[in-house]
Write a protein that holds these residues in place. Structure first.
Motif, short mmCIF file in Angstrom:
data_model
loop_
_atom_site.label_atom_id
_atom_site.label_comp_id
_atom_site.label_asym_id
_atom_site.label_seq_id
_atom_site.Cartn_x
_atom_site.Cartn_y
_atom_site.Cartn_z
N TRP A 241 0.80 -1.23 0.00
CA TRP A 241 0.00 0.00 0.00
C TRP A 241 0.83 1.28 0.00
N GLN A 242 2.07 1.22 0.44
CA GLN A 242 2.93 2.41 0.38
C GLN A 242 3.65 2.41 -0.96
N VAL A 243 2.90 2.69 -2.00
CA VAL A 243 3.41 2.60 -3.36
C VAL A 243 2.75 3.68 -4.21
N LYS A 244 3.51 4.23 -5.15
CA LYS A 244 2.98 5.21 -6.10
C LYS A 244 2.81 4.50 -7.44
N ALA A 245 1.57 4.21 -7.77
CA ALA A 245 1.28 3.36 -8.92
C ALA A 245 1.81 3.94 -10.23
N PHE A 246 1.75 5.26 -10.41
CA PHE A 246 2.17 5.86 -11.66
C PHE A 246 3.69 5.77 -11.88
N ASP A 247 4.44 5.49 -10.82
CA ASP A 247 5.89 5.33 -10.96
C ASP A 247 6.26 3.93 -11.44
N CYS A 248 5.31 3.00 -11.38
CA CYS A 248 5.63 1.58 -11.57
C CYS A 248 5.51 1.13 -13.03
N GLN A 249 6.40 0.22 -13.41
CA GLN A 249 6.36 -0.42 -14.72
C GLN A 249 5.85 -1.86 -14.63
N GLN A 250 5.75 -2.38 -13.40
CA GLN A 250 5.23 -3.72 -13.15
C GLN A 250 4.70 -3.75 -11.71
N LEU A 251 4.03 -4.83 -11.34
CA LEU A 251 3.57 -4.96 -9.96
C LEU A 251 4.79 -4.98 -9.06
N PRO A 252 4.94 -4.00 -8.18
CA PRO A 252 6.19 -3.89 -7.42
C PRO A 252 6.39 -4.97 -6.37
N TRP A 253 5.34 -5.70 -6.06
CA TRP A 253 5.40 -6.71 -5.00
C TRP A 253 5.13 -8.12 -5.55
N SER A 254 5.20 -8.31 -6.87
CA SER A 254 4.78 -9.58 -7.48
C SER A 254 5.64 -10.77 -7.05
N GLU A 255 6.94 -10.55 -6.82
CA GLU A 255 7.80 -11.66 -6.41
C GLU A 255 7.50 -12.10 -4.99
N GLN A 256 7.19 -11.16 -4.12
CA GLN A 256 6.90 -11.49 -2.73
C GLN A 256 5.51 -12.08 -2.56
#
Length: 442
Positions: free
Chosen positions: A37-52
């Motif tokens: 939840w502490q994430v800025k979606a517009f900065d991301c190119q992929q799901l930032p937590w997908s590996e975890q």
């Protein structure tokens, strides 16, 4: 000390301890799962937590684009849809959080009252206030429908007795209604002179005991009301005072030992500091650090729009993100570049026209770009990605708001207040429907 007072003090101490414990449980939840939840979606190119969280990642990509809006608008449905996959990932990680489902859902504990006064008809309000239907129409003419519902629902929880101080009054609609219904003296504090003048005209027209004071509550050095506009034998009220404004109310009320406080917080992110400044001991010791961006999370709840509005919103986001991909390639800047507000008419032009406009706004030279379709495709893909990042973050909007509310409750309890919280109106009237009430213990 009398037996009754001793019992009240013991009860309040227990409630304070209970609220601190609940805040601690929420802190554990929010800290352990902060990557979601502490994430800025517009900065991301992929799901930032997908590996975890691979099960959760697979789940959100399996949700149809057309189903996301309906899930996002209903917290219960959202939790039901995503929690099993999240729990599966947590089990694989050896992570356990007791009571996670309850903390994420909109259901609350037994200490919080969900009882709301039954909404009254227009005619019933007219009888209560002592006006004819026509007079009441004039009395409420400048108040929009939902705001009127909020005012009347909020006022139903205000007991008659102490003089009222209306905080961040605006035109004083709430104070005017309470002055009329409760037959009590109301002091309305507002920093904008024009609103004070309009509000005073309304009050004088209806011959109400409502007096406006033009005052900046953050700069009281030269105020005619002194260094603290509050006193002990008062009831301070605030309906949707934003960020630092309602925090300022709590601080000054505590200093003045104001007898009663009733307030509904709003816009937690409107603060002067870059990061949230916790109020209570429990929040200060939690280890949770909240940016202004984080504080917007409780306010992010979709309202299901019609198909045309929804399509335009998705188009605008896709175009913004498409331009962002373009500017990243040109400038080498790997962070999202915000652009000004977009007129609806601009969405009727071409994507390339939009990019030329955005480039001019942000001094990005896009003259050498030829394949706008490729960047538009990237924008559409990123729009679908941000939807899913936000959807998962929204799992935690209720938990974060409860944490913020408990911080305020614990602070007031530390200052010697007996504190309760009620849901004063339906979510459909306003999602910011929590009312905290505090009474100074004697």
């Amino acid at each position: 000390m009398s037996t009754q007072i001793a019992m009240n003090c013991a009860t309040d101490a227990n409630n304070c301890s209970d609220n601190s414990a609940k805040l601690g449980q929420l802190s554990e939840c929010l800290l352990k799962l902060n990557s979601l939840w502490q994430v800025k979606a517009f900065d991301c190119q992929q799901l930032p937590w997908s590996e975890q969280f691979p099960c959760l990642a697979a789940k959100v990509w399996a949700i149809a684009d057309t189903d996301i809006e309906a899930l996002d608008v209903a917290q219960g449905a959202l939790v039901s849809a995503l929690l099993p996959s999240l729990m599966q990932d947590m089990q694989q990680l050896g992570m356990k959080i007791d009571g996670l489902a309850a903390m994420l859902s909109t259901s609350t504990n037994g200490d919080v009252s969900l009882t709301r006064p039954e909404p009254k008809s227009f005619e019933a309000h007219a009888v209560e206030i002592g006006l004819s239907d026509t007079e009441l129409s004039h009395f409420s003419a400048h108040i929009k429908g939902r705001k009127w519902q909020q005012i009347t629902a909020f006022s139903a929880h205000i007991p008659k007795g102490n003089p009222i101080v209306e905080w961040c009054a605006g035109k004083g609609h709430l104070g005017r209604y309470i002055a009329k219904t409760h037959q009590v003296k109301v002091s309305s504090l507002e920093w904008q002179q024009s609103l004070c003048e309009q509000g005073q005209q309304f009050a004088d027209k209806w011959q109400l005991s409502q007096q406006f004071h033009c005052v900046d509550v953050f700069n009281l050095a030269n105020s005619t009301l002194g260094a603290n506009p509050l006193s002990s034998e008062q009831h301070a009220i605030a309906l949707h005072a934003c960020g630092d404004l309602h925090v300022r109310l709590l601080e000054l009320a505590a200093q003045a030992n104001t007898k009663q406080i009733s307030f509904s917080p709003c816009c937690y992110h409107l603060i002067q500091a870059n990061y949230y400044q916790p109020l209570s001991h429990a929040a200060k010791n939690s280890g949770l650090k909240l940016s202004r961006h984080d504080l917007q999370l409780p306010l992010q709840q979709s309202v299901i729009a019609n198909d045309k509005q929804q399509a335009l919103r998705h188009q605008e986001i896709a175009w913004r993100l498409g331009f962002d991909s373009l500017q990243r390639d040109i400038s080498g800047n790997d962070r999202y570049l915000p652009i000004p507000s977009v007129k609806r008419s601009q969405l009727s032009a071409s994507f390339s026209d939009f990019c030329y406009w955005a480039g001019a706004q942000k001094q990005v030279n896009i003259g050498a770009v030829t394949d706008f379709d490729a960047y538009l495709a990237q924008g559409v893909a990123r729009q679908r990605l941000t939807q899913r990042i936000d959807l998962v973050a929204h799992l935690f909007r209720h938990a974060l708001e409860q944490w913020l509310l408990l911080d305020r409750m614990c602070f007031l309890q530390q200052q010697g207040y007996q504190v309760t919280m009620v849901e004063f109106c339906a979510n459909e009237i306003t999602p910011r429907n929590w009312l905290i009430q505090a009474e100074k213990l004697t």
